[in-house]
Design a protein around this motif. Sequence first.
Motif, PDB file in Angstrom:
ATOM      1  N   THR A 117     -17.750 -20.618 -21.778  1.00 61.89           N
ATOM      2  CA  THR A 117     -18.554 -21.549 -22.569  1.00 61.89           C
ATOM      3  C   THR A 117     -17.843 -21.893 -23.874  1.00 61.89           C
ATOM      4  O   THR A 117     -16.964 -21.145 -24.337  1.00 61.89           O
ATOM      5  N   PRO A 118     -18.226 -22.999 -24.535  1.00 65.36           N
ATOM      6  CA  PRO A 118     -17.675 -23.327 -25.852  1.00 65.36           C
ATOM      7  C   PRO A 118     -17.929 -22.222 -26.865  1.00 65.36           C
ATOM      8  O   PRO A 118     -17.076 -21.955 -27.728  1.00 65.36           O
ATOM      9  N   GLU A 119     -19.098 -21.576 -26.763  1.00 58.63           N
ATOM     10  CA  GLU A 119     -19.411 -20.499 -27.694  1.00 58.63           C
ATOM     11  C   GLU A 119     -18.458 -19.315 -27.517  1.00 58.63           C
ATOM     12  O   GLU A 119     -18.025 -18.694 -28.500  1.00 58.63           O
ATOM     13  N   GLU A 120     -18.151 -18.998 -26.271  1.00 57.51           N
ATOM     14  CA  GLU A 120     -17.214 -17.914 -26.003  1.00 57.51           C
ATOM     15  C   GLU A 120     -15.818 -18.261 -26.529  1.00 57.51           C
ATOM     16  O   GLU A 120     -15.128 -17.409 -27.099  1.00 57.51           O
ATOM     17  N   ALA A 121     -15.402 -19.500 -26.377  1.00 56.85           N
ATOM     18  CA  ALA A 121     -14.100 -19.925 -26.889  1.00 56.85           C
ATOM     19  C   ALA A 121     -14.058 -19.820 -28.406  1.00 56.85           C
ATOM     20  O   ALA A 121     -13.066 -19.348 -28.985  1.00 56.85           O
ATOM     21  N   GLU A 122     -15.162 -20.261 -29.061  1.00 51.91           N
ATOM     22  CA  GLU A 122     -15.209 -20.209 -30.518  1.00 51.91           C
ATOM     23  C   GLU A 122     -15.141 -18.775 -31.016  1.00 51.91           C
ATOM     24  O   GLU A 122     -14.445 -18.459 -31.989  1.00 51.91           O
ATOM     25  N   GLY A 123     -15.869 -17.861 -30.354  1.00 51.18           N
ATOM     26  CA  GLY A 123     -15.849 -16.464 -30.749  1.00 51.18           C
ATOM     27  C   GLY A 123     -14.469 -15.836 -30.548  1.00 51.18           C
ATOM     28  O   GLY A 123     -14.000 -15.056 -31.373  1.00 51.18           O
ATOM     29  N   LEU A 179     -12.243 -14.135 -33.579  1.00 52.41           N
ATOM     30  CA  LEU A 179     -11.804 -12.742 -33.570  1.00 52.41           C
ATOM     31  C   LEU A 179     -10.283 -12.620 -33.519  1.00 52.41           C
ATOM     32  O   LEU A 179      -9.700 -11.751 -34.168  1.00 52.41           O
ATOM     33  N   LEU A 180      -9.636 -13.506 -32.776  1.00 54.02           N
ATOM     34  CA  LEU A 180      -8.183 -13.456 -32.672  1.00 54.02           C
ATOM     35  C   LEU A 180      -7.532 -13.674 -34.034  1.00 54.02           C
ATOM     36  O   LEU A 180      -6.532 -13.030 -34.377  1.00 54.02           O
TER      37      LEU A 180
END
Length: 403
Positions: free
Chosen positions: A376-382, A386-387
């Motif tokens: 999801t876009p949210e997972e990509a943003e997170g 964090l990276l």
Amino acid sequence: MMSDKKAIVLAFSGGLDTSYCVLALKEQGFEVHTAFVDTGGIDAGQKRWIAERARELGAAEHHELDAGQPLWDQFVVPLLWSGARMLEQYPMLCSDRYVIVQQCLALADELDTRHFAHGCTGMGNDQLRFDQSVRSLGDYEIHAPIRELQRQTSNVRAHELELMAEAGVDVPESASRYSINENLLGVTLSGQEIDEFGVPGDDTHVWCRPRSEWPAERLELTLGFEQGRVVSLDDQPLSGPELLATLNQRLGAYGVGRHIYTGDVSIGLKGRIVFECPGIDALMVAQRALREAVNTRLQNQFHQTVAQRWAELVYTGFFFEPHKADLEAYLASASSHVTGVVRLATEGGAVQAVAVGSRYLLKDPDSVYAQSAGWTPEEAEGFVKLLGQSSTLAARIRGVGEL
């Protein structure tokens, strides 16, 4: 009737340097056995010429030894596994020297002699390749007439040409201009304007044709690989040496594989050569395209470190060093899934891998780069947050101007 002279095996190419060696070793009282180790790249007519040259010079006996398959097995296979090029340019076309030494020492054993000679100068890396290999493989006495000649004169080539003329031995014009080495792997040329960092002459084109001679039609080829070993060309199974010779001929017609390389010789000089390797270029392009598609990100990153180390060992003469065998054990493991087909194409001058196919492609049908994602876009943003968290904190705490 047996000769009372000591036998010596000379690695012989028929060129100016090894021709001089025959005369010099005879003068020293040796019974000279010339050994031409066929590592590919030349035809039957050239081999006949080399044998005739040995007899003309007065060799006691001329021996022709076949080393095409050993060269493939011992060098080309790990070369392709590694994709290694010295200084990311030169694929160590000089590496036939190692199998030449092996074959010559085996002949020396048959002749019951511990004397071995080569035509290396005291200026290049070949002396390392020959001498260190001999020392790694057994207890033999090494003779290097060209290196010894440097004690007498600063212009070795001129002295050799003068001696050949005095002996009534003709020297081909190309040999008087350039030092040319040709084998299954490719062709290297040095001397004259090449050594002087000038523009190489038109006569330095050996396998790779100039642009004016390239065919008009596009050339496409398909290579098949199994565990990092190339096994077929256009779906036809071929031995390694046959396949490489075919690629050299077909791609050389398109000018593929021509390079100019400046390297650092181990003893501190700059060495400049023209080299041509159409088949090696094609195989390395194809193998890399397949390898990087089936191996993981971490495998591909570490691969560069191993390849560089392997190249350094091979280039500088440590072909029989145990550390090299250790690296090849890793490379073999890392190539265990490099199985598939690669489509190559050229319109002249360079070759590209235009398509790759393998059952081991690291490809997620639900996630295709620049097209679709399995998150999801949210997972990509997170993930992005964090990276980059450490860099973000540094900017906040130190201030942007202090980075």
